[in-house]
Scaffold this motif. Structure first.
Motif, PDB file in Angstrom:
ATOM      1  N   TRP A 103       0.951  -1.324  -0.053  1.00 56.13           N
ATOM      2  CA  TRP A 103       0.101  -0.047  -0.038  1.00 56.13           C
ATOM      3  C   TRP A 103       0.860   1.329   0.129  1.00 56.13           C
ATOM      4  N   THR A 104       0.425   2.260  -0.840  1.00 58.65           N
ATOM      5  CA  THR A 104       1.197   3.505  -0.760  1.00 58.65           C
ATOM      6  C   THR A 104       0.466   4.797  -0.431  1.00 58.65           C
ATOM      7  N   TYR A 120      -3.408   3.323  -1.178  1.00 53.98           N
ATOM      8  CA  TYR A 120      -4.097   2.835  -2.236  1.00 53.98           C
ATOM      9  C   TYR A 120      -2.883   1.960  -2.845  1.00 53.98           C
ATOM     10  N   ARG A 121      -3.491   0.924  -3.710  1.00 54.99           N
ATOM     11  CA  ARG A 121      -2.609   0.055  -4.579  1.00 54.99           C
ATOM     12  C   ARG A 121      -3.359  -0.260  -5.644  1.00 54.99           C
ATOM     13  N   ARG A 122      -2.704  -0.509  -6.645  1.00 52.78           N
ATOM     14  CA  ARG A 122      -3.025  -1.298  -7.973  1.00 52.78           C
ATOM     15  C   ARG A 122      -2.847  -2.660  -7.908  1.00 52.78           C
ATOM     16  N   ILE A 123      -3.897  -3.430  -8.396  1.00 57.22           N
ATOM     17  CA  ILE A 123      -3.971  -4.820  -8.388  1.00 57.22           C
ATOM     18  C   ILE A 123      -4.540  -5.315  -9.844  1.00 57.22           C
ATOM     19  N   THR A 124      -4.349  -6.740  -9.976  1.00 53.33           N
ATOM     20  CA  THR A 124      -5.095  -7.124 -11.070  1.00 53.33           C
ATOM     21  C   THR A 124      -6.119  -8.315 -10.522  1.00 53.33           C
ATOM     22  N   ILE A 125      -7.210  -8.267 -11.114  1.00 49.89           N
ATOM     23  CA  ILE A 125      -8.387  -9.322 -10.778  1.00 49.89           C
ATOM     24  C   ILE A 125      -8.636  -9.886 -12.114  1.00 49.89           C
TER      25      ILE A 125
END
Length: 327
Positions: A216-217, A237-242
């Protein structure tokens, strides 16, 4: 016989050998070689210090690859093996290796046909390193042997001396379990491995994480906002892939001083989100806030904006907010 191999004995293997050895097509490393390693299940081929200078290797199964022409040997250790470590050098530390070793007189100079769990002794040195192993030899553990170590001087401190060097293999098409060392290349596009936190897929050139573990940032809040609104923590926030779709996740809460008056026209961020964390289109989401439900606008500029009706008090929650970034 407590250490046995399939496809080794010139007079043929027994039915018991065939039942115990891990026969089948294993994960490849090239067109005709297999990835050698331990077969997962329980804690196979575990090392335990059992005396001052003795180590015991538990039962387990493995595959030991020889030369390209030689092929691979399926091996089973069906009873614990106890090994004695040689006394330490008078001056320097050394590193020994516990290995599974196949002897096949058709391909080596041993004039033997056997398989064994044994210790390969390293060279004593001011900066010791593990020994280089010959073909058809699988490293399982490294043992640091201090200078002067012997049964008479108290032996080896096993808790710190043992280094796990077991790497794992699997049947063809199976996921290779996480083991020692992740610096190996895949053998074919579509191969999978466990990286310890998720799965990697070999794309023909490099391992690509399927769903990478992303930390997390923390955001930089605009003037008038503070973190930990409603005791929900810092906004991050964080960027993920689902399922192949990029998403942004938010967590935490914000607060402000004056009830009913959200600062900065509702724009939360002093520094907008990076380009790869911005939605392709304006995305509006309902969120919880003090007194009423309000809306969060995730803007294509990277700004996050609170849109409220009358009745809002002095906090808003972002935990649980998640939205797609693609068009």
């Amino acid at each position: 016989m407590t250490v046995r191999a399939g496809w080794l004995l010139p007079n043929g293997q027994t039915r018991e050998d065939t039942r115990l050895a891990p026969l089948g097509t294993m994960a490849p490393e090239s067109a005709v070689t297999s990835r050698d390693g331990v077969i997962a299940g329980g804690d196979p081929l575990k090392a335990t210090g059992v005396a001052a200078m003795q180590v015991q290797i538990s039962t387990g199964r493995a595959l030991v690859q020889g030369t390209t022409a030689q092929g691979a040997y399926p091996v089973a250790v069906t009873s614990p093996e106890t090994l004695t470590v040689g006394d330490g050098n008078a001056q320097y530390t050394r590193i020994d290796s516990v290995v599974l070793k196949v002897y096949d007189g058709l391909y080596d100079t041993s004039e033997q046909t056997a398989v064994a769990v044994e210790i390969v002794q390293g060279a004593a040195n001011a900066t010791p390193s593990p020994p280089t192993l010959p073909s058809a030899c699988l490293r399982l553990w490294d043992i640091t042997v201090p200078a002067g170590a012997s049964a008479g001087t108290g032996g080896i401190t096993w808790e710190s001396a043992l280094a796990d060097r077991r790497r794992y293999t699997a049947a063809y098409g199976g996921i290779i379990p996480r083991g020692w060392g992740l610096s190996f290349a895949g053998a074919y596009p579509g191969q999978y491995r466990d990286n310890g936190a998720g799965l990697d897929r070999w794309d023909g050139t490099a391992w690509q994480p399927l769903e990478p573990s992303v930390g997390w940032t923390a955001v930089t809040l605009a003037s008038g906002f503070t973190n930990n609104g409603n005791a929900q923590g810092t906004v991050r926030y964080r960027r993920i892939t689902i399922a192949g779709v990029p998403f942004l996740q938010l967590r935490g809460g914000v607060s402000w001083a004056t009830s009913g008056s959200i600062p900065n026209s509702g724009n939360l961020l002093a520094a907008v989100l990076p380009a790869n964390c911005r939605p392709a289109a304006l995305t509006s989401l309902p969120i919880a806030a003090g007194g009423v439900d309000i809306k969060l606008d995730a803007q294509t500029s990277g700004q996050l904006r609170l849109i409220s009706s009358s009745g809002v008090t002095t906090w808003a929650a972002l935990s649980g907010v998640q939205y797609p970034l693609d068009a």
